[in-house]
Structures are given as structure tokens and as C-alpha cells.
Design a protein around this motif. Structure first.
Motif, PDB file in Angstrom:
ATOM      1  N   THR A 163     -32.933 -11.600 -42.235  1.00 54.72           N
ATOM      2  CA  THR A 163     -32.504 -10.547 -43.148  1.00 54.72           C
ATOM      3  C   THR A 163     -30.998 -10.388 -43.049  1.00 54.72           C
ATOM      4  O   THR A 163     -30.354 -10.860 -42.119  1.00 54.72           O
ATOM      5  CB  THR A 163     -33.194  -9.211 -42.810  1.00 54.72           C
ATOM      6  OG1 THR A 163     -32.812  -8.830 -41.474  1.00 54.72           O
ATOM      7  CG2 THR A 163     -34.703  -9.345 -42.885  1.00 54.72           C
ATOM      8  N   ASN A 164     -30.436  -9.707 -44.025  1.00 54.38           N
ATOM      9  CA  ASN A 164     -29.011  -9.388 -44.018  1.00 54.38           C
ATOM     10  C   ASN A 164     -28.890  -7.869 -44.001  1.00 54.38           C
ATOM     11  O   ASN A 164     -28.737  -7.232 -45.037  1.00 54.38           O
ATOM     12  CB  ASN A 164     -28.317  -9.992 -45.234  1.00 54.38           C
ATOM     13  CG  ASN A 164     -26.808  -9.848 -45.143  1.00 54.38           C
ATOM     14  OD1 ASN A 164     -26.278  -9.433 -44.134  1.00 54.38           O
ATOM     15  ND2 ASN A 164     -26.140 -10.200 -46.229  1.00 54.38           N
ATOM     16  N   GLN A 165     -28.978  -7.303 -42.814  1.00 52.77           N
ATOM     17  CA  GLN A 165     -29.029  -5.859 -42.680  1.00 52.77           C
ATOM     18  C   GLN A 165     -27.633  -5.277 -42.518  1.00 52.77           C
ATOM     19  O   GLN A 165     -26.759  -5.860 -41.886  1.00 52.77           O
ATOM     20  CB  GLN A 165     -29.890  -5.464 -41.476  1.00 52.77           C
ATOM     21  CG  GLN A 165     -31.342  -5.880 -41.591  1.00 52.77           C
ATOM     22  CD  GLN A 165     -32.138  -5.468 -40.365  1.00 52.77           C
ATOM     23  OE1 GLN A 165     -31.573  -5.128 -39.332  1.00 52.77           O
ATOM     24  NE2 GLN A 165     -33.448  -5.500 -40.476  1.00 52.77           N
ATOM     25  N   ARG A 166     -27.455  -4.074 -43.084  1.00 54.92           N
ATOM     26  CA  ARG A 166     -26.235  -3.301 -42.893  1.00 54.92           C
ATOM     27  C   ARG A 166     -26.641  -1.874 -42.550  1.00 54.92           C
ATOM     28  O   ARG A 166     -27.458  -1.280 -43.243  1.00 54.92           O
ATOM     29  CB  ARG A 166     -25.352  -3.314 -44.146  1.00 54.92           C
ATOM     30  CG  ARG A 166     -24.798  -4.691 -44.490  1.00 54.92           C
ATOM     31  CD  ARG A 166     -23.718  -4.599 -45.530  1.00 54.92           C
ATOM     32  NE  ARG A 166     -23.163  -5.914 -45.825  1.00 54.92           N
ATOM     33  CZ  ARG A 166     -22.008  -6.109 -46.450  1.00 54.92           C
ATOM     34  NH1 ARG A 166     -21.287  -5.085 -46.840  1.00 54.92           N
ATOM     35  NH2 ARG A 166     -21.563  -7.326 -46.676  1.00 54.92           N
ATOM     36  N   VAL A 167     -26.052  -1.360 -41.491  1.00 49.57           N
ATOM     37  CA  VAL A 167     -26.362  -0.010 -41.049  1.00 49.57           C
ATOM     38  C   VAL A 167     -25.061   0.747 -40.889  1.00 49.57           C
ATOM     39  O   VAL A 167     -24.187   0.347 -40.113  1.00 49.57           O
ATOM     40  CB  VAL A 167     -27.135  -0.007 -39.710  1.00 49.57           C
ATOM     41  CG1 VAL A 167     -27.412   1.413 -39.254  1.00 49.57           C
ATOM     42  CG2 VAL A 167     -28.436  -0.794 -39.850  1.00 49.57           C
ATOM     43  N   ASP A 168     -24.901   1.833 -41.647  1.00 45.67           N
ATOM     44  CA  ASP A 168     -23.749   2.704 -41.494  1.00 45.67           C
ATOM     45  C   ASP A 168     -24.083   3.765 -40.450  1.00 45.67           C
ATOM     46  O   ASP A 168     -25.094   4.457 -40.561  1.00 45.67           O
ATOM     47  CB  ASP A 168     -23.395   3.381 -42.825  1.00 45.67           C
ATOM     48  CG  ASP A 168     -22.753   2.402 -43.795  1.00 45.67           C
ATOM     49  OD1 ASP A 168     -21.828   1.687 -43.385  1.00 45.67           O
ATOM     50  OD2 ASP A 168     -23.195   2.353 -44.961  1.00 45.67           O
ATOM     51  N   MET A 169     -23.219   3.893 -39.444  1.00 50.75           N
ATOM     52  CA  MET A 169     -23.470   4.825 -38.355  1.00 50.75           C
ATOM     53  C   MET A 169     -22.460   5.968 -38.390  1.00 50.75           C
ATOM     54  O   MET A 169     -21.271   5.762 -38.665  1.00 50.75           O
ATOM     55  CB  MET A 169     -23.407   4.113 -36.993  1.00 50.75           C
ATOM     56  CG  MET A 169     -24.520   3.108 -36.791  1.00 50.75           C
ATOM     57  SD  MET A 169     -24.537   2.425 -35.103  1.00 50.75           S
ATOM     58  CE  MET A 169     -24.880   3.916 -34.142  1.00 50.75           C
ATOM     59  N   LYS A 170     -22.969   7.168 -38.098  1.00 48.06           N
ATOM     60  CA  LYS A 170     -22.143   8.361 -38.002  1.00 48.06           C
ATOM     61  C   LYS A 170     -22.077   8.801 -36.537  1.00 48.06           C
ATOM     62  O   LYS A 170     -22.920   8.411 -35.731  1.00 48.06           O
ATOM     63  CB  LYS A 170     -22.727   9.474 -38.877  1.00 48.06           C
ATOM     64  CG  LYS A 170     -22.795   9.113 -40.364  1.00 48.06           C
ATOM     65  CD  LYS A 170     -23.445  10.220 -41.160  1.00 48.06           C
ATOM     66  CE  LYS A 170     -23.533   9.849 -42.640  1.00 48.06           C
ATOM     67  NZ  LYS A 170     -24.191  10.912 -43.440  1.00 48.06           N
ATOM     68  N   PRO A 171     -21.087   9.619 -36.175  1.00 47.46           N
ATOM     69  CA  PRO A 171     -20.990  10.078 -34.780  1.00 47.46           C
ATOM     70  C   PRO A 171     -22.280  10.744 -34.310  1.00 47.46           C
ATOM     71  O   PRO A 171     -22.913  11.510 -35.039  1.00 47.46           O
ATOM     72  CB  PRO A 171     -19.836  11.089 -34.833  1.00 47.46           C
ATOM     73  CG  PRO A 171     -18.994  10.632 -35.974  1.00 47.46           C
ATOM     74  CD  PRO A 171     -19.964  10.100 -36.994  1.00 47.46           C
ATOM     75  N   GLY A 172     -22.678  10.398 -33.095  1.00 50.94           N
ATOM     76  CA  GLY A 172     -23.897  10.960 -32.534  1.00 50.94           C
ATOM     77  C   GLY A 172     -25.147  10.173 -32.869  1.00 50.94           C
ATOM     78  O   GLY A 172     -26.258  10.613 -32.556  1.00 50.94           O
TER      79      GLY A 172
END
Length: 276
Positions: A163-172
Motif C-alpha cells: 500500500t501507499n499509506q500517508r498518515v498526518d500526525m498532530k501533537p500528542g
């Protein structure tokens, strides 16, 4: 005898011919030796020039139970946990993308550049972290991959598992994946207390509803301990609290006191049992 030599002059000319052949061979040997030495000098000069323009990567490693802080050329700071390795180009250019390769665990304090040059952390299992300026903890161990964002914004990219996954992460937030899985990886993406996962940099190691199986694995990965848990049920229990983090012995003693465990050392193995 003299008459015979007089009649056959080639017999007396032969040594002169041998001397001439020897001189010719010696001149050729000398010429070939000069060519060989010249080739060596040219090769060395080319190699030296190559190393100046394309120097080898910097490779920094830590032993079991030790930590080390590295300041990158862009003033970003990386703190390596025990049994970890970081690699980055020695020829660091301010206006070019910044890249590092991590095996193990590290805490990143990435500086933002005026050129907006991105910063990429390459991890095993084809997972990359892209960031401009932020602070986060990364654990890239053989059995588990974990990223915890303290501040800023990062994006995870992976081409693993087809797969070509993208995960945007926020603080915490925490992103975790089992690296041993092939077809169906166990992936978690949830909110956590980032200070818990970065506590290994402090004098106390903190756990927050952490399974004992994870605690044991962290001790194996970071300190190289050979731990045997005699009761499988103990691995499923979860613990919260903190223990001294100066060395592996203090951590084990703290776990024994805090969670009422019995710890026995036999040769190079450590046996952990619940108190009866």
C-alpha cells in the motif's frame, strides 16, 4: 681453442647480445614500473578528490544501555537511545533536502530552515517521516515501529504491505505498527501522553498502562538483557508508574519493588516471577 673462437665469432658475440637483451628488458621493466607508479598516484589522487567532493556518510551507534546526543550541521538535535544507529550524509547542504536513516530509538528536535528544506527520517519497513521543524520520538525496533509526536506536524509515508499509506500526525498522537507482520500488520493511531514515550531521556522511565510484555521487550532492545518471564499471564498485565533509569539494574529493582515481582539472575539470564 683460440683458433675455434676465431673461426666462430658468434660464440664471443653472444655475451654482448645477452647484455644488450638484458639492457632492453631492464629499460622496459623500468618503463612499466613508472607507468604502474603513475597509475597508483593518479588513482589515489582521484580517490582523494572524490572523498573531498563526495565524503562518506556519518555513522553513529550506541551500545546497549547508553545514550548519545548528536548535533547535525543544520543544528537539529538527535538523542540516540541504547542499541541504536543513525546515519546521515557528511556533505550537508543547507538548501537541499535533509535526510537521516535510523535503526533503533531516537528523539528528534528538528530545526526549521529559512529555505524550508524538508527533513526526512528513513526507517526500516519502507516507512519515512517528513517534517519541517518539530519534536518527536521514534522507535524502529525489529518487532515494532512507533512514532510519537511531541510538537509541530509530521507526515508518515509508507509503501510497505503493498500500500501507499500517508498518515498526518498532530501533537500528542502515536502511530504504531508491528514490523514482523507481512499481510495484516497491527496498526494503532491514537492519542497518548508524549512525555511517557520520551521519558528514557530523563532519570526516570515512565509507564502508562503499559503491558509487561512491552516493558520486557524494551529492556531486551535497549539493554540487551536475556529475560525469561516464567508466568505467561504476567506478560498480559498492564502497569503504570515510573522507575529509576540510570541503568538496567536499577530498572529491574524498581520494577520488582513497584509491581511486587521476584527477579532472579542465573548466569546471563534474568528470570522474572510474580510474588507468591
Amino acid at each position: 681453442l683460440l683458433a675455434a673462437l676465431w673461426q666462430r665469432p658468434e660464440l664471443v658475440e653472444q655475451p654482448a647480445q645477452l647484455k644488450s637483451d638484458f639492457g632492453w628488458n631492464w629499460r622496459n621493466y623500468t618503463r612499466w614500473a613508472a607507468v604502474f607508479v603513475g597509475t597508483l598516484l593518479l588513482t589515489y589522487s582521484s580517490f582523494w578528490s572524490y572523498r573531498q567532493f563526495f565524503p562518506a556518510d556519518m555513522l553513529i551507534q550506541t551500545a546497549f544501555g547508553s545514550t548519545r546526543t548528536i548535533i547535525l550541521p543544520d543544528q537539529s538535535v538527535i538523542t540516540l537511545n541504547g542499541n541504536s544507529q543513525i546515519r546521515y550524509p557528511a556533505n550537508w547542504q543547507a538548501d537541499k533536502p535533509r535526510e537521516v536513516w535510523l535503526n533503533g530509538e531516537a528523539f528528534f528536535r528538528v530545526t526549521h530552515q529559512a529555505s524550508h528544506a524538508p527533513f526526512t527520517v528513513h526507517l526500516p519497513a519502507q516507512l519515512n517521516i517528513e517534517v519541517l521543524g518539530t519534536q518527536f520520538n521514534v522507535s524502529a525496533r525489529p518487532t515494532q515501529m512507533r512514532v510519537v509526536l511531541n510538537s509541530g506536524h509530521i507526515q508518515l509515508k509508507s509503501t510497505a504491505w503493498g500500500t501507499n499509506q500517508r498518515v498526518d500526525m498532530k501533537p500528542g498522537e502515536l502511530f504504531e505498527a508491528t514490523t514482523g507482520a507481512v499481510n495484516a500488520p497491527n496498526i494503532l493511531h491514537r492519542r497518548v501522553d508524549p512525555a511517557v514515550y520520551a521519558s528514557w531521556q530523563t532519570s526516570r522511565l515512565t509507564f502508562d498502562n503499559t503491558s509487561f510484555a512491552e516493558i520486557v521487550q524494551r529492556l531486551k532492545d535497549t539493554y540487551g538483557l536475556d529475560i525469561v518471564v516464567t508466568d505467561p499471564k504476567l506478560l498480559q498485565q498492564r502497569f503504570s508508574g515510573s522507575v529509576p533509569n540510570q541503568n538496567a539494574g536499577l530498572i529491574l529493582d524498581g520494577l520488582a519493588t513497584l509491581y511486587k515481582l521476584r527477579i532472579q539472575r542465573q548466569n546471563n539470564q534474568i528470570f522474572i516471577k510474580p510474588t507468591e
